[in-house]
Design a protein around this motif. Structure first.
Motif, PDB file in Angstrom:
ATOM      1  N   PHE A  61      54.660  -9.952 -34.497  1.00 49.18           N
ATOM      2  CA  PHE A  61      55.078  -8.671 -33.926  1.00 49.18           C
ATOM      3  C   PHE A  61      56.468  -8.819 -33.335  1.00 49.18           C
ATOM      4  O   PHE A  61      56.928  -9.917 -33.041  1.00 49.18           O
ATOM      5  CB  PHE A  61      54.086  -8.188 -32.855  1.00 49.18           C
ATOM      6  CG  PHE A  61      53.979  -9.099 -31.669  1.00 49.18           C
ATOM      7  CD1 PHE A  61      54.803  -8.917 -30.562  1.00 49.18           C
ATOM      8  CD2 PHE A  61      53.069 -10.144 -31.657  1.00 49.18           C
ATOM      9  CE1 PHE A  61      54.722  -9.766 -29.464  1.00 49.18           C
ATOM     10  CE2 PHE A  61      52.977 -10.991 -30.565  1.00 49.18           C
ATOM     11  CZ  PHE A  61      53.799 -10.804 -29.469  1.00 49.18           C
ATOM     12  N   ASP A  63      59.009  -7.767 -30.225  1.00 54.09           N
ATOM     13  CA  ASP A  63      59.134  -7.304 -28.842  1.00 54.09           C
ATOM     14  C   ASP A  63      60.589  -6.858 -28.686  1.00 54.09           C
ATOM     15  O   ASP A  63      61.481  -7.683 -28.527  1.00 54.09           O
ATOM     16  CB  ASP A  63      58.782  -8.450 -27.885  1.00 54.09           C
ATOM     17  CG  ASP A  63      58.795  -8.052 -26.419  1.00 54.09           C
ATOM     18  OD1 ASP A  63      59.045  -6.865 -26.113  1.00 54.09           O
ATOM     19  OD2 ASP A  63      58.571  -8.941 -25.575  1.00 54.09           O
ATOM     20  N   SER A  88      56.704  -1.262 -30.549  1.00 53.31           N
ATOM     21  CA  SER A  88      55.514  -0.465 -30.846  1.00 53.31           C
ATOM     22  C   SER A  88      54.240  -1.201 -30.451  1.00 53.31           C
ATOM     23  O   SER A  88      53.184  -0.590 -30.335  1.00 53.31           O
ATOM     24  CB  SER A  88      55.480  -0.110 -32.338  1.00 53.31           C
ATOM     25  OG  SER A  88      55.471  -1.289 -33.110  1.00 53.31           O
ATOM     26  N   PHE A  89      54.335  -2.505 -30.202  1.00 50.38           N
ATOM     27  CA  PHE A  89      53.168  -3.315 -29.860  1.00 50.38           C
ATOM     28  C   PHE A  89      53.216  -3.803 -28.411  1.00 50.38           C
ATOM     29  O   PHE A  89      52.226  -3.772 -27.702  1.00 50.38           O
ATOM     30  CB  PHE A  89      53.076  -4.508 -30.825  1.00 50.38           C
ATOM     31  CG  PHE A  89      51.851  -5.352 -30.645  1.00 50.38           C
ATOM     32  CD1 PHE A  89      50.590  -4.840 -30.918  1.00 50.38           C
ATOM     33  CD2 PHE A  89      51.954  -6.663 -30.206  1.00 50.38           C
ATOM     34  CE1 PHE A  89      49.453  -5.621 -30.748  1.00 50.38           C
ATOM     35  CE2 PHE A  89      50.829  -7.445 -30.034  1.00 50.38           C
ATOM     36  CZ  PHE A  89      49.578  -6.930 -30.309  1.00 50.38           C
ATOM     37  N   VAL A  90      54.390  -4.265 -27.976  1.00 53.23           N
ATOM     38  CA  VAL A  90      54.577  -4.738 -26.599  1.00 53.23           C
ATOM     39  C   VAL A  90      55.485  -3.749 -25.878  1.00 53.23           C
ATOM     40  O   VAL A  90      56.563  -3.417 -26.378  1.00 53.23           O
ATOM     41  CB  VAL A  90      55.201  -6.151 -26.559  1.00 53.23           C
ATOM     42  CG1 VAL A  90      55.445  -6.598 -25.129  1.00 53.23           C
ATOM     43  CG2 VAL A  90      54.313  -7.157 -27.289  1.00 53.23           C
ATOM     44  N   THR A  91      55.041  -3.285 -24.718  1.00 49.45           N
ATOM     45  CA  THR A  91      55.842  -2.363 -23.920  1.00 49.45           C
ATOM     46  C   THR A  91      55.864  -2.868 -22.477  1.00 49.45           C
ATOM     47  O   THR A  91      55.255  -3.874 -22.150  1.00 49.45           O
ATOM     48  CB  THR A  91      55.287  -0.924 -23.977  1.00 49.45           C
ATOM     49  OG1 THR A  91      53.970  -0.915 -23.417  1.00 49.45           O
ATOM     50  CG2 THR A  91      55.245  -0.400 -25.398  1.00 49.45           C
ATOM     51  N   VAL A 117      50.270  -4.536 -23.813  1.00 53.29           N
ATOM     52  CA  VAL A 117      50.029  -4.763 -25.231  1.00 53.29           C
ATOM     53  C   VAL A 117      49.170  -3.602 -25.727  1.00 53.29           C
ATOM     54  O   VAL A 117      48.053  -3.411 -25.239  1.00 53.29           O
ATOM     55  CB  VAL A 117      49.327  -6.113 -25.474  1.00 53.29           C
ATOM     56  CG1 VAL A 117      49.038  -6.308 -26.953  1.00 53.29           C
ATOM     57  CG2 VAL A 117      50.179  -7.265 -24.937  1.00 53.29           C
ATOM     58  N   ARG A 118      49.716  -2.844 -26.651  1.00 53.77           N
ATOM     59  CA  ARG A 118      48.993  -1.671 -27.162  1.00 53.77           C
ATOM     60  C   ARG A 118      47.655  -2.099 -27.757  1.00 53.77           C
ATOM     61  O   ARG A 118      47.569  -3.080 -28.481  1.00 53.77           O
ATOM     62  CB  ARG A 118      49.816  -0.945 -28.213  1.00 53.77           C
ATOM     63  CG  ARG A 118      51.039  -0.299 -27.624  1.00 53.77           C
ATOM     64  CD  ARG A 118      51.641   0.697 -28.606  1.00 53.77           C
ATOM     65  NE  ARG A 118      53.010   1.005 -28.265  1.00 53.77           N
ATOM     66  CZ  ARG A 118      53.376   1.961 -27.424  1.00 53.77           C
ATOM     67  NH1 ARG A 118      52.460   2.675 -26.834  1.00 53.77           N
ATOM     68  NH2 ARG A 118      54.657   2.188 -27.196  1.00 53.77           N
TER      69      ARG A 118
END
Length: 149
Positions: A61, A63, A88-91, A117-118
């Motif tokens: 993924f 970041d 889109s995965f880590v915010t 983490v989504r």
């Protein structure tokens, strides 16, 4: 949301600790299975964007981070950098502050992060925070040491 904080005292002057911690490409040398790509020309400034790609083989993924605050230490004034995670995965966000020692040489680093983490349920926040604190603490130690990984 997994919020954690790392604090480190270092014999490095604040400007050198700052330089080592904000050498974004170097983070890829100290975070396992990760490489960093900076998509904006140097030097770092508000608006700098970089991507930490973490992968094991074809599974991984991105970041994506953007510098939204950039104020290097200056004399007795501390430095502060804030990153917004735009992936889109880590915010979430990360803040790095470097404070010159009040007496004598050296500085103190404070690294705070809100890691999300989504798809990961909030039930996992404690474990995620604990693992991230150890991983990023080790990364901070290695970045401040500046030696081989």
């Amino acid at each position: 949301m997994a919020i954690f904080q790392i604090t480190r005292d270092t014999p490095l002057p604040a400007a050198e600790a700052w330089r080592r911690l904000t050498a974004w490409e170097r983070h890829g040398d100290v975070v396992p299975l990760t490489r960093i790509t900076v998509g904006t020309p140097p030097p770092t400034h508000v608006g700098t964007v970089f991507v930490a790609r973490s992968a094991l083989g074809p599974v991984g993924f991105d970041d994506v981070m953007e510098v939204v605050e950039w104020c290097p230490p200056d004399g007795a004034s501390p430095g502060r950098c804030r990153l917004e995670k735009r992936g889109s995965f880590v915010t979430g966000w990360a803040e790095i502050e470097v404070y010159p020692a009040t007496s004598g040489p050296g500085s103190t680093v404070v690294w705070r992060e809100d890691l999300r983490v989504r798809g990961l349920p909030s039930l996992c926040d404690g474990v995620l925070s604990s693992v991230a604190r150890r991983m990023f603490g080790r990364a901070a130690d290695r970045l401040l040491a500046g030696g081989p990984v």
